[in-house]
Design an enzyme around this catalytic site. Structure first.
Site, PDB file in Angstrom:
ATOM      1  N   CYS A  30       0.839  -1.213   0.000  1.00  0.00           N
ATOM      2  CA  CYS A  30       0.000   0.000   0.000  1.00  0.00           C
ATOM      3  C   CYS A  30       0.867   1.254   0.000  1.00  0.00           C
ATOM      4  CB  CYS A  30      -0.906  -0.025   1.229  1.00  0.00           C
ATOM      5  SG  CYS A  30      -1.689   1.565   1.572  1.00  0.00           S
ATOM      6  N   CYS A  69       0.549   3.392   3.426  1.00  0.00           N
ATOM      7  CA  CYS A  69       0.963   2.912   4.745  1.00  0.00           C
ATOM      8  C   CYS A  69       2.308   3.546   5.158  1.00  0.00           C
ATOM      9  CB  CYS A  69       1.101   1.382   4.727  1.00  0.00           C
ATOM     10  SG  CYS A  69      -0.459   0.517   5.044  1.00  0.00           S
ATOM     11  N   HIS A  82      -4.062   0.609   8.246  1.00  0.00           N
ATOM     12  CA  HIS A  82      -4.602   0.304   6.915  1.00  0.00           C
ATOM     13  C   HIS A  82      -6.030  -0.248   6.957  1.00  0.00           C
ATOM     14  CE1 HIS A  82      -4.082  -0.798   2.634  1.00  0.00           C
ATOM     15  NE2 HIS A  82      -4.675  -1.949   2.926  1.00  0.00           N
ATOM     16  N   ASN A  93     -13.601   9.833  -1.116  1.00  0.00           N
ATOM     17  CA  ASN A  93     -14.267   8.766  -1.876  1.00  0.00           C
ATOM     18  C   ASN A  93     -14.015   7.480  -1.121  1.00  0.00           C
ATOM     19  OD1 ASN A  93     -15.077  10.397  -4.083  1.00  0.00           O
ATOM     20  ND2 ASN A  93     -13.029  10.228  -4.977  1.00  0.00           N
ATOM     21  N   SER A 112      -9.178   4.207  -5.128  1.00  0.00           N
ATOM     22  CA  SER A 112      -8.205   3.256  -5.661  1.00  0.00           C
ATOM     23  C   SER A 112      -7.363   2.600  -4.571  1.00  0.00           C
ATOM     24  CB  SER A 112      -7.306   3.943  -6.697  1.00  0.00           C
ATOM     25  OG  SER A 112      -6.785   5.148  -6.186  1.00  0.00           O
ATOM     26  N   HIS A 129      -6.853   2.046   2.099  1.00  0.00           N
ATOM     27  CA  HIS A 129      -6.279   2.740   3.259  1.00  0.00           C
ATOM     28  C   HIS A 129      -7.132   3.983   3.536  1.00  0.00           C
ATOM     29  CE1 HIS A 129      -2.626   3.345   5.850  1.00  0.00           C
ATOM     30  NE2 HIS A 129      -3.305   4.465   6.040  1.00  0.00           N
ATOM     31  N   HIS A 148      -8.435   7.322   3.761  1.00  0.00           N
ATOM     32  CA  HIS A 148      -7.883   8.617   3.341  1.00  0.00           C
ATOM     33  C   HIS A 148      -8.927   9.471   2.647  1.00  0.00           C
ATOM     34  CE1 HIS A 148      -7.731   6.577  -0.559  1.00  0.00           C
ATOM     35  NE2 HIS A 148      -7.533   7.747  -1.128  1.00  0.00           N
ATOM     36  N   GLN A 167      -9.165  13.530   0.411  1.00  0.00           N
ATOM     37  CA  GLN A 167      -8.379  14.375  -0.480  1.00  0.00           C
ATOM     38  C   GLN A 167      -8.751  15.845  -0.312  1.00  0.00           C
ATOM     39  OE1 GLN A 167      -7.752  13.183  -4.606  1.00  0.00           O
ATOM     40  NE2 GLN A 167      -8.951  11.336  -4.263  1.00  0.00           N
TER      41      GLN A 167
HETATM   42  O1  LIG Z   1      -7.958  10.676  -6.882  1.00  0.00           O
HETATM   43  P1  LIG Z   1      -8.287   9.208  -7.017  1.00  0.00           P
HETATM   44  O2  LIG Z   1      -8.746   8.583  -5.740  1.00  0.00           O
HETATM   45  O3  LIG Z   1      -7.168   8.426  -7.683  1.00  0.00           O
HETATM   46  O4  LIG Z   1      -9.492   9.162  -8.059  1.00  0.00           O
HETATM   47  C1  LIG Z   1     -10.854   9.216  -7.725  1.00  0.00           C
HETATM   48  O5  LIG Z   1     -11.246  10.487  -7.228  1.00  0.00           O
HETATM   49  C2  LIG Z   1     -11.125  11.594  -8.122  1.00  0.00           C
HETATM   50  C3  LIG Z   1     -11.752  12.814  -7.463  1.00  0.00           C
HETATM   51  O6  LIG Z   1     -13.121  12.660  -7.176  1.00  0.00           O
HETATM   52  C4  LIG Z   1     -11.771  11.307  -9.478  1.00  0.00           C
HETATM   53  O7  LIG Z   1     -11.419  12.327 -10.408  1.00  0.00           O
HETATM   54  C5  LIG Z   1     -11.356   9.956 -10.059  1.00  0.00           C
HETATM   55  O8  LIG Z   1     -12.110   9.692 -11.225  1.00  0.00           O
HETATM   56  C6  LIG Z   1     -11.599   8.874  -9.005  1.00  0.00           C
HETATM   57  O9  LIG Z   1     -11.191   7.622  -9.497  1.00  0.00           O
END
Ligand SMILES: O=P(O)(O)O[C@H]1O[C@H](CO)[C@@H](O)[C@H](O)[C@H]1O
Ligand SMILES: O=P(O)(O)O[C@H]1O[C@H](CO)[C@@H](O)[C@H](O)[C@H]1O
Lengths: 349, 349
Positions: free
Chosen positions: A52, A55, A115, A155, A163, A166, A168, A170
């Site tokens: 990961c 981590c 994690h 997300n 993706s 873990h 997290h 943004q």
């Molecule tokens: O930034 P990540 O987690 O790689 O990506 C994810 O969140 C982003 C922000 O909502 C999007 O643009 C991506 O399509 C989604 O896969």
């Protein structure tokens, strides 16, 4: 003719934050489903995963190594959607080909070194630490001259494009105020200029009175299913007092926010007894140096699951081309969420 | 400072149909992906499936039996989102709780009796038959006093929420003009009132001149990747002459539309050599009895796949809360689509 019944008859509802209508079809919830189902097997994750890139101690894609962090850890996204470099640009726009460079900073916030955790399984104090970091980041990024908006979001779950499991979130901080925020701001502003009050403050007053869309409440915050919710179990956290942004919250208020996030996400996990996927994020005043008395801090939760852990709501053909549509009513969803326990199903035995 | 380069630098583009901006991040396309992957195994489907409620002669969920149809077959959706019944309703709206009943009709259009086909694999004449039915349905439904808008669309592929692989599309016809159509109409109208011309006619003229976003062209129609496209391989079919809606098309134009739909969907299938998922639908004038000189027939294709048959673009956190975002540029996508063959990969050997 029979009399209109919002629990039985198709209808449209108005969203005053976005100034748009949505379609509600309560009679449609029992249509048969032969379409796509989501993976629901929940593997137990290890507390540390050597593969990961989030981590502690592990190497990331760009060769950098994460420190041996405990608690919250923030770093610049190695594959950001924005760059902070200034570029030279001469405006050359026409009706159809308007384009302009956009500067910004993308950051990743690991919520914990562990994690295997998610927000509902974290201690209230640990969630409070995440909120402290949101506050610091909003302050630090928002103070930069070229940053006029700071979008904090999470997300959660593969089905939401996440993706890495873990825990997290943004931050995408940028020069422009994004489309949906501009719209929301316009509507908050119109209301504020008309009435001298916050739209969400007045809305909240009514919802507390009616009660039927209420899910959770503490000293400082409320969770409700908005009257105009589009996702099956969509909710909104609203601060009881009109705070324009996260900087205005006291220590006590941050604890209250941590508590209500914990209780809400536990209810979500309990709904289908899985780690419940969603996208969540904060709407608050931009950092453009202008006074924004119209803004009122709120946090949206957009979870896609509809009937069970395997069948999600698809916002596709009609929804993309015409209008958002939902099957169960917001009142039914609120009832379900309200009745769920705030003790996590995993810790019940 | 370096000079701005739209192929390298993050930027925003303006969508004049929706009056909103999108974020383009060309530098982001090579980020690593450890997230959800889609099922790509394409089973060969039988021409007739006894378990399919859309195949000829089979029973549907409500007990009705499909006729032994050949070609196109239309019926009322057994689990529609709308009902045609009139209900009694007294307006009782406030700032926050605006609600109104909505009447309408949902129909399903089977494109062919053959369970195993899709549009790109159908003969041009058979696609022309589908277009004839779109025309008849728009006419028939649109003529009803309580129907002011007819949305024709197709969800193709499980990943687009399609619950049955039998080739079919849908129609949702209703009293109100849906949110996204109202917005588009407003922008078309502003332009028309300002200039006396169709926004899309003028836009098309420029795109034909520049060429870099063009994908296909015949006598009557053009396919291009809009300058402001948000989905990775999003395209738009635009009629060369300003037709307000599908009723205005001659036999020849309908053949041309069939041809360009066939060629476009073949290119899509060829892109990753799979049956390519998308949501597609027509935007055209409402059937509200008002003259709409601003409208110009077009058809949107919104396909979700991004890098390959397994990785789609997720419109999640940032996109839901803030603004639509894309990685590859519309010009790169157009280049790829333009260079793909119009001979279907399955019939190549
Ligand atoms: O930034 P990540 O987690 O790689 O990506 C994810 O969140 C982003 C922000 O909502 C999007 O643009 C991506 O399509 C989604 O896969
Ligand atoms: O009507 P269907 O194919 O059962 O359902 C599909 O298309 C509809 C219209 O876009 C959506 O509302 C549904 O979420 C989707 O699953």
């Amino acid at each position: 003719n029979v009399a209109f019944d919002s629990k039985k008859h198709p209808h449209r509802r108005y969203n005053p934050l976005l100034d748009e209508w949505i379609l509600v079809s309560p009679q449609r919830s029992n249509r048969p489903w032969q379409g796509q189902t989501e993976k629901t097997v929940q593997e137990e994750l290890p507390a540390y995963d050597s593969g990961c890139y989030l981590c502690p101690g592990n190497e990331r894609a760009n060769g950098e190594k994460n420190p041996d962090y405990k608690g919250v850890y923030v770093f610049d996204n190695d594959f950001g959607s924005l760059l902070s470099d200034k570029v030279d640009f001469s405006v050359n726009n026409s009706d159809f080909f308007s384009i302009k460079p956009e500067r910004g900073i993308n950051r990743v916030i690991c919520f914990s070194e562990n994690h295997s955790l998610t927000l509902p399984e974290m201690e209230k104090d640990a969630i409070k630490e995440v909120i402290d970091v949101w506050q610091q980041q909003y302050d630090e990024l928002g103070s930069k001259e070229f940053i006029n908006h700071v979008q904090i979001f999470e997300n959660k779950g593969q089905i939401m494009g996440c993706s890495n499991p873990h825990p997290h979130g943004q931050i995408w901080a940028q020069s422009s105020i994004p489309t949906a925020v501009v719209k929301t701001q316009e509507n908050l502003k119109n209301y504020f200029e008309k009435s001298g009050r916050s739209l969400l403050e007045d809305y909240l007053k009514k919802e507390l009175e009616y009660g039927e869309r209420m899910v959770l409440e503490n000293e400082s915050f409320v969770v409700l299913v908005p009257f105009w919710a589009v996702w099956p179990y969509e909710t909104m956290i609203i601060s009881k007092r009109k705070a324009g942004n996260i900087l205005e919250f006291s220590e006590d208020e941050k604890y209250d926010l941590a508590e209500i996030i914990k209780d809400l996400t536990i209810k979500y996990d309990n709904l289908f007894e899985i780690s419940f996927p969603y996208s969540a994020g904060i709407h608050q005043s931009p950092t453009d140096g202008i006074s924004h008395p119209e803004w009122h801090f709120h946090m949206h939760f957009y979870p896609p699951l509809l009937r069970n852990a395997e069948v999600k709501k698809f916002m596709v053909g009609y929804e993309m081309l015409a209008e958002a549509q939902r099957d169960i009513t917001p009142e039914q969803s609120a009832e379900v969420l309200k009745n769920l326990s705030t003790i996590h199903y995993k810790s019940r035995n």
